[in-house]
Design a protein around this motif. Sequence first.
Motif, short mmCIF file in Angstrom:
data_model
loop_
_atom_site.label_atom_id
_atom_site.label_comp_id
_atom_site.label_asym_id
_atom_site.label_seq_id
_atom_site.Cartn_x
_atom_site.Cartn_y
_atom_site.Cartn_z
N MET A 15 0.83 -1.20 0.00
CA MET A 15 0.00 0.00 0.00
C MET A 15 0.87 1.26 0.00
N TYR A 16 1.95 1.21 0.79
CA TYR A 16 2.83 2.38 0.84
C TYR A 16 3.38 2.69 -0.54
N MET A 17 3.78 1.68 -1.29
CA MET A 17 4.35 1.90 -2.63
C MET A 17 3.29 2.48 -3.56
N GLN A 18 2.05 2.03 -3.45
CA GLN A 18 0.98 2.60 -4.28
C GLN A 18 0.75 4.06 -3.93
N PHE A 19 0.71 4.35 -2.63
CA PHE A 19 0.53 5.74 -2.18
C PHE A 19 1.68 6.61 -2.67
N ASP A 20 2.90 6.12 -2.54
CA ASP A 20 4.08 6.86 -2.97
C ASP A 20 4.04 7.11 -4.48
N ALA A 21 3.66 6.09 -5.25
CA ALA A 21 3.58 6.22 -6.71
C ALA A 21 2.49 7.23 -7.09
N ALA A 22 1.36 7.19 -6.41
CA ALA A 22 0.27 8.13 -6.69
C ALA A 22 0.69 9.55 -6.35
N ARG A 23 1.39 9.71 -5.24
CA ARG A 23 1.86 11.03 -4.84
C ARG A 23 2.87 11.57 -5.87
N GLU A 24 3.77 10.73 -6.34
CA GLU A 24 4.76 11.14 -7.34
C GLU A 24 4.07 11.51 -8.66
N GLU A 25 3.07 10.75 -9.03
CA GLU A 25 2.33 11.05 -10.26
C GLU A 25 1.61 12.39 -10.13
N ALA A 26 1.01 12.65 -9.00
CA ALA A 26 0.33 13.93 -8.77
C ALA A 26 1.32 15.08 -8.83
N ARG A 27 2.51 14.88 -8.26
CA ARG A 27 3.54 15.93 -8.30
C ARG A 27 3.97 16.20 -9.74
N LYS A 28 4.15 15.15 -10.53
CA LYS A 28 4.54 15.31 -11.94
C LYS A 28 3.46 16.07 -12.71
N GLU A 29 2.22 15.72 -12.47
CA GLU A 29 1.11 16.43 -13.14
C GLU A 29 1.09 17.90 -12.75
N ARG A 30 1.32 18.19 -11.49
CA ARG A 30 1.32 19.58 -11.02
C ARG A 30 2.46 20.36 -11.68
N VAL A 31 3.64 19.75 -11.73
CA VAL A 31 4.80 20.40 -12.37
C VAL A 31 4.52 20.62 -13.85
N ASN A 32 3.93 19.62 -14.49
CA ASN A 32 3.60 19.74 -15.91
C ASN A 32 2.60 20.87 -16.13
N GLN A 33 1.59 20.97 -15.28
CA GLN A 33 0.59 22.04 -15.39
C GLN A 33 1.23 23.41 -15.17
N GLU A 34 2.14 23.50 -14.21
CA GLU A 34 2.83 24.77 -13.96
C GLU A 34 3.67 25.19 -15.16
N MET A 35 4.33 24.22 -15.80
CA MET A 35 5.13 24.53 -16.98
C MET A 35 4.25 25.02 -18.12
N LYS A 36 3.09 24.36 -18.29
CA LYS A 36 2.16 24.79 -19.34
C LYS A 36 1.65 26.20 -19.06
N THR A 37 1.33 26.49 -17.81
CA THR A 37 0.85 27.82 -17.44
C THR A 37 1.93 28.86 -17.70
N GLU A 38 3.17 28.57 -17.35
CA GLU A 38 4.27 29.51 -17.60
C GLU A 38 4.45 29.75 -19.09
N GLN A 39 4.36 28.70 -19.89
CA GLN A 39 4.48 28.84 -21.35
C GLN A 39 3.35 29.70 -21.89
N ARG A 40 2.14 29.46 -21.42
CA ARG A 40 1.00 30.26 -21.87
C ARG A 40 1.15 31.71 -21.45
#
Length: 113
Positions: A1-26
């Motif tokens: 369960m910890y590994m799933q939680f950690d993977a989900a948290r990392e995925e959410a962080r990547k999405e947030r970073v990706n969204q921030e980069m898109k916002t900066e580009q826009r």
Amino acid sequence: MYMQFDAAREEARKERVNQEMKTEQRLKEKDREIAFWLSENVKIPQNEKDRVKSQIMRTVKRELEELRGGHVEEILSILPSELQSYLNSHMMWKKLKRVPKLDSLDEQVLKEL
């Protein structure tokens, strides 16, 4: 369960970073569009251009962060009313200069009109 939680948290962080980069580009794209739009449509005294552009960009940034986007032509409608009035009053100069019979008149005469 910890590994799933950690993977989900990392995925959410990547999405947030990706969204921030898109916002900066826009934001960079809107900055260029707004600078061009101002130069083509609004005659603002040179010493006020940076202040006005900064106010516009703050509003655009808020809009982009709220994922509403918008076209540069529509930016005017989301600005504070005092800034809208200021820009509208200065937009008239460029519009008046486009009228063939008025393009040869100097600014003082246009102000009187």
